[in-house]
Design a protein around this motif. Structure first.
Motif, PDB file in Angstrom:
ATOM      1  N   SER A 149       5.471 -17.825   4.148  1.00 43.98           N
ATOM      2  CA  SER A 149       4.468 -18.372   3.241  1.00 43.98           C
ATOM      3  C   SER A 149       4.763 -17.846   1.850  1.00 43.98           C
ATOM      4  O   SER A 149       5.618 -16.986   1.669  1.00 43.98           O
ATOM      5  CB  SER A 149       3.055 -17.979   3.687  1.00 43.98           C
ATOM      6  OG  SER A 149       2.895 -16.589   3.578  1.00 43.98           O
ATOM      7  N   SER A 150       4.027 -18.344   0.878  1.00 45.57           N
ATOM      8  CA  SER A 150       4.316 -17.930  -0.486  1.00 45.57           C
ATOM      9  C   SER A 150       4.010 -16.449  -0.690  1.00 45.57           C
ATOM     10  O   SER A 150       4.856 -15.703  -1.144  1.00 45.57           O
ATOM     11  CB  SER A 150       3.547 -18.787  -1.476  1.00 45.57           C
ATOM     12  OG  SER A 150       2.154 -18.676  -1.236  1.00 45.57           O
ATOM     13  N   THR A 151       2.818 -16.001  -0.355  1.00 43.34           N
ATOM     14  CA  THR A 151       2.485 -14.588  -0.485  1.00 43.34           C
ATOM     15  C   THR A 151       1.587 -14.149   0.669  1.00 43.34           C
ATOM     16  O   THR A 151       0.857 -14.961   1.241  1.00 43.34           O
ATOM     17  CB  THR A 151       1.744 -14.280  -1.809  1.00 43.34           C
ATOM     18  OG1 THR A 151       0.527 -15.010  -1.834  1.00 43.34           O
ATOM     19  CG2 THR A 151       2.580 -14.611  -3.014  1.00 43.34           C
ATOM     20  N   ILE A 152       1.674 -12.870   0.991  1.00 39.07           N
ATOM     21  CA  ILE A 152       0.763 -12.284   1.966  1.00 39.07           C
ATOM     22  C   ILE A 152       0.194 -11.008   1.367  1.00 39.07           C
ATOM     23  O   ILE A 152       0.784 -10.415   0.453  1.00 39.07           O
ATOM     24  CB  ILE A 152       1.445 -11.974   3.317  1.00 39.07           C
ATOM     25  CG1 ILE A 152       2.573 -10.966   3.140  1.00 39.07           C
ATOM     26  CG2 ILE A 152       1.951 -13.213   3.988  1.00 39.07           C
ATOM     27  CD1 ILE A 152       3.090 -10.424   4.452  1.00 39.07           C
ATOM     28  N   LEU A 153      -0.964 -10.582   1.859  1.00 39.20           N
ATOM     29  CA  LEU A 153      -1.602  -9.350   1.413  1.00 39.20           C
ATOM     30  C   LEU A 153      -1.507  -8.329   2.540  1.00 39.20           C
ATOM     31  O   LEU A 153      -1.786  -8.638   3.695  1.00 39.20           O
ATOM     32  CB  LEU A 153      -3.065  -9.599   1.052  1.00 39.20           C
ATOM     33  CG  LEU A 153      -3.304 -10.601  -0.069  1.00 39.20           C
ATOM     34  CD1 LEU A 153      -4.787 -10.837  -0.271  1.00 39.20           C
ATOM     35  CD2 LEU A 153      -2.672 -10.123  -1.362  1.00 39.20           C
ATOM     36  N   MET A 154      -1.118  -7.114   2.192  1.00 37.65           N
ATOM     37  CA  MET A 154      -0.974  -6.044   3.180  1.00 37.65           C
ATOM     38  C   MET A 154      -1.759  -4.836   2.699  1.00 37.65           C
ATOM     39  O   MET A 154      -1.634  -4.443   1.543  1.00 37.65           O
ATOM     40  CB  MET A 154       0.500  -5.646   3.323  1.00 37.65           C
ATOM     41  CG  MET A 154       1.414  -6.778   3.685  1.00 37.65           C
ATOM     42  SD  MET A 154       3.149  -6.329   3.547  1.00 37.65           S
ATOM     43  CE  MET A 154       3.302  -5.172   4.866  1.00 37.65           C
ATOM     44  N   GLN A 155      -2.571  -4.243   3.575  1.00 35.44           N
ATOM     45  CA  GLN A 155      -3.278  -3.017   3.241  1.00 35.44           C
ATOM     46  C   GLN A 155      -2.420  -1.826   3.649  1.00 35.44           C
ATOM     47  O   GLN A 155      -1.980  -1.732   4.792  1.00 35.44           O
ATOM     48  CB  GLN A 155      -4.617  -2.962   3.957  1.00 35.44           C
ATOM     49  CG  GLN A 155      -5.590  -3.998   3.454  1.00 35.44           C
ATOM     50  CD  GLN A 155      -6.952  -3.842   4.094  1.00 35.44           C
ATOM     51  OE1 GLN A 155      -7.239  -2.855   4.754  1.00 35.44           O
ATOM     52  NE2 GLN A 155      -7.790  -4.824   3.903  1.00 35.44           N
ATOM     53  N   VAL A 156      -2.176  -0.923   2.693  1.00 38.35           N
ATOM     54  CA  VAL A 156      -1.271   0.206   2.912  1.00 38.35           C
ATOM     55  C   VAL A 156      -1.972   1.500   2.485  1.00 38.35           C
ATOM     56  O   VAL A 156      -2.454   1.592   1.363  1.00 38.35           O
ATOM     57  CB  VAL A 156       0.021   0.036   2.080  1.00 38.35           C
ATOM     58  CG1 VAL A 156       0.975   1.180   2.291  1.00 38.35           C
ATOM     59  CG2 VAL A 156       0.683  -1.290   2.389  1.00 38.35           C
ATOM     60  N   PRO A 157      -2.027   2.506   3.362  1.00 39.15           N
ATOM     61  CA  PRO A 157      -2.576   3.800   2.953  1.00 39.15           C
ATOM     62  C   PRO A 157      -1.652   4.479   1.950  1.00 39.15           C
ATOM     63  O   PRO A 157      -0.439   4.279   1.966  1.00 39.15           O
ATOM     64  CB  PRO A 157      -2.672   4.600   4.244  1.00 39.15           C
ATOM     65  CG  PRO A 157      -1.940   3.844   5.270  1.00 39.15           C
ATOM     66  CD  PRO A 157      -1.661   2.475   4.766  1.00 39.15           C
ATOM     67  N   TYR A 158      -2.240   5.289   1.092  1.00 39.82           N
ATOM     68  CA  TYR A 158      -1.495   5.982   0.045  1.00 39.82           C
ATOM     69  C   TYR A 158      -0.311   6.756   0.614  1.00 39.82           C
ATOM     70  O   TYR A 158       0.780   6.751   0.047  1.00 39.82           O
ATOM     71  CB  TYR A 158      -2.436   6.920  -0.715  1.00 39.82           C
ATOM     72  CG  TYR A 158      -1.758   7.729  -1.781  1.00 39.82           C
ATOM     73  CD1 TYR A 158      -1.446   7.162  -3.011  1.00 39.82           C
ATOM     74  CD2 TYR A 158      -1.426   9.058  -1.566  1.00 39.82           C
ATOM     75  CE1 TYR A 158      -0.818   7.904  -3.996  1.00 39.82           C
ATOM     76  CE2 TYR A 158      -0.796   9.807  -2.537  1.00 39.82           C
ATOM     77  CZ  TYR A 158      -0.496   9.222  -3.756  1.00 39.82           C
ATOM     78  OH  TYR A 158       0.135   9.950  -4.727  1.00 39.82           O
ATOM     79  N   SER A 159      -0.506   7.392   1.746  1.00 42.28           N
ATOM     80  CA  SER A 159       0.538   8.228   2.330  1.00 42.28           C
ATOM     81  C   SER A 159       1.745   7.430   2.818  1.00 42.28           C
ATOM     82  O   SER A 159       2.813   7.991   3.030  1.00 42.28           O
ATOM     83  CB  SER A 159      -0.034   9.044   3.491  1.00 42.28           C
ATOM     84  OG  SER A 159      -0.517   8.171   4.491  1.00 42.28           O
ATOM     85  N   ARG A 160       1.613   6.120   2.992  1.00 42.21           N
ATOM     86  CA  ARG A 160       2.721   5.292   3.508  1.00 42.21           C
ATOM     87  C   ARG A 160       3.280   4.338   2.462  1.00 42.21           C
ATOM     88  O   ARG A 160       4.087   3.474   2.793  1.00 42.21           O
ATOM     89  CB  ARG A 160       2.235   4.475   4.705  1.00 42.21           C
ATOM     90  CG  ARG A 160       1.811   5.325   5.842  1.00 42.21           C
ATOM     91  CD  ARG A 160       2.376   5.005   7.193  1.00 42.21           C
ATOM     92  NE  ARG A 160       3.300   3.927   7.313  1.00 42.21           N
ATOM     93  CZ  ARG A 160       4.587   4.092   7.618  1.00 42.21           C
ATOM     94  NH1 ARG A 160       5.084   5.285   7.795  1.00 42.21           N
ATOM     95  NH2 ARG A 160       5.373   3.061   7.750  1.00 42.21           N
ATOM     96  N   MET A 161       2.882   4.482   1.209  1.00 42.12           N
ATOM     97  CA  MET A 161       3.301   3.520   0.179  1.00 42.12           C
ATOM     98  C   MET A 161       4.820   3.437   0.043  1.00 42.12           C
ATOM     99  O   MET A 161       5.385   2.344   0.028  1.00 42.12           O
ATOM    100  CB  MET A 161       2.665   3.860  -1.166  1.00 42.12           C
ATOM    101  CG  MET A 161       1.189   3.553  -1.212  1.00 42.12           C
ATOM    102  SD  MET A 161       0.452   3.943  -2.801  1.00 42.12           S
ATOM    103  CE  MET A 161       1.067   2.590  -3.793  1.00 42.12           C
ATOM    104  N   ASN A 162       5.501   4.566  -0.032  1.00 39.30           N
ATOM    105  CA  ASN A 162       6.950   4.568  -0.224  1.00 39.30           C
ATOM    106  C   ASN A 162       7.664   3.942   0.974  1.00 39.30           C
ATOM    107  O   ASN A 162       8.567   3.109   0.806  1.00 39.30           O
ATOM    108  CB  ASN A 162       7.435   5.989  -0.470  1.00 39.30           C
ATOM    109  CG  ASN A 162       8.871   6.035  -0.925  1.00 39.30           C
ATOM    110  OD1 ASN A 162       9.334   5.116  -1.594  1.00 39.30           O
ATOM    111  ND2 ASN A 162       9.571   7.084  -0.556  1.00 39.30           N
ATOM    112  N   LYS A 163       7.286   4.341   2.183  1.00 40.65           N
ATOM    113  CA  LYS A 163       7.909   3.789   3.392  1.00 40.65           C
ATOM    114  C   LYS A 163       7.686   2.285   3.486  1.00 40.65           C
ATOM    115  O   LYS A 163       8.577   1.533   3.884  1.00 40.65           O
ATOM    116  CB  LYS A 163       7.350   4.464   4.650  1.00 40.65           C
ATOM    117  CG  LYS A 163       7.738   5.897   4.790  1.00 40.65           C
ATOM    118  CD  LYS A 163       9.181   5.997   5.194  1.00 40.65           C
ATOM    119  CE  LYS A 163       9.515   7.451   5.477  1.00 40.65           C
ATOM    120  NZ  LYS A 163      10.917   7.638   5.719  1.00 40.65           N
ATOM    121  N   GLU A 164       6.494   1.824   3.119  1.00 39.77           N
ATOM    122  CA  GLU A 164       6.197   0.397   3.203  1.00 39.77           C
ATOM    123  C   GLU A 164       7.002  -0.395   2.170  1.00 39.77           C
ATOM    124  O   GLU A 164       7.479  -1.493   2.444  1.00 39.77           O
ATOM    125  CB  GLU A 164       4.700   0.161   3.004  1.00 39.77           C
ATOM    126  CG  GLU A 164       4.230  -1.179   3.456  1.00 39.77           C
ATOM    127  CD  GLU A 164       4.431  -1.428   4.941  1.00 39.77           C
ATOM    128  OE1 GLU A 164       4.628  -2.601   5.304  1.00 39.77           O
ATOM    129  OE2 GLU A 164       4.399  -0.476   5.742  1.00 39.77           O
TER     130      GLU A 164
END
Length: 82
Positions: A43-58
């Motif tokens: 799809s064109s865009t998706i929204l993902m919720q990411v905890p602060y502690s996993r931002m870099n890995k995500e």
């Protein structure tokens, strides 16, 4: 050393409950996503919720999957206490 641990603990406790929303475009099915238990939709865009502690890995995972992060915002806007 003890002072560093106290500062680190204080910073991580306030950061541990922070959630950010990534708006991602261009994710597509590939060899790596075939191993997941769910399909990646095109799809064109998706929204993902990411905890602060996993931002870099995500961010790294999104890049490996061929996606591009369009926007990052906090899940809830900070309120001013004044």
């Amino acid at each position: 050393m003890l002072g560093q641990l106290a500062l680190t603990g204080a910073a991580s406790s306030s950061a541990s409950n922070r959630i950010f929303v990534y708006e991602v475009e261009g994710l597509q099915q590939n060899e790596q996503t075939d191993n997941n238990r769910y399909p990646v939709r095109n799809s064109s865009t998706i929204l993902m919720q990411v905890p602060y502690s996993r931002m870099n890995k995500e961010m790294q995972r999104i890049n490996r999957l061929g996606g591009r992060i369009v926007n990052i915002r906090p899940l809830t806007e900070p309120t001013s206490g004044s």
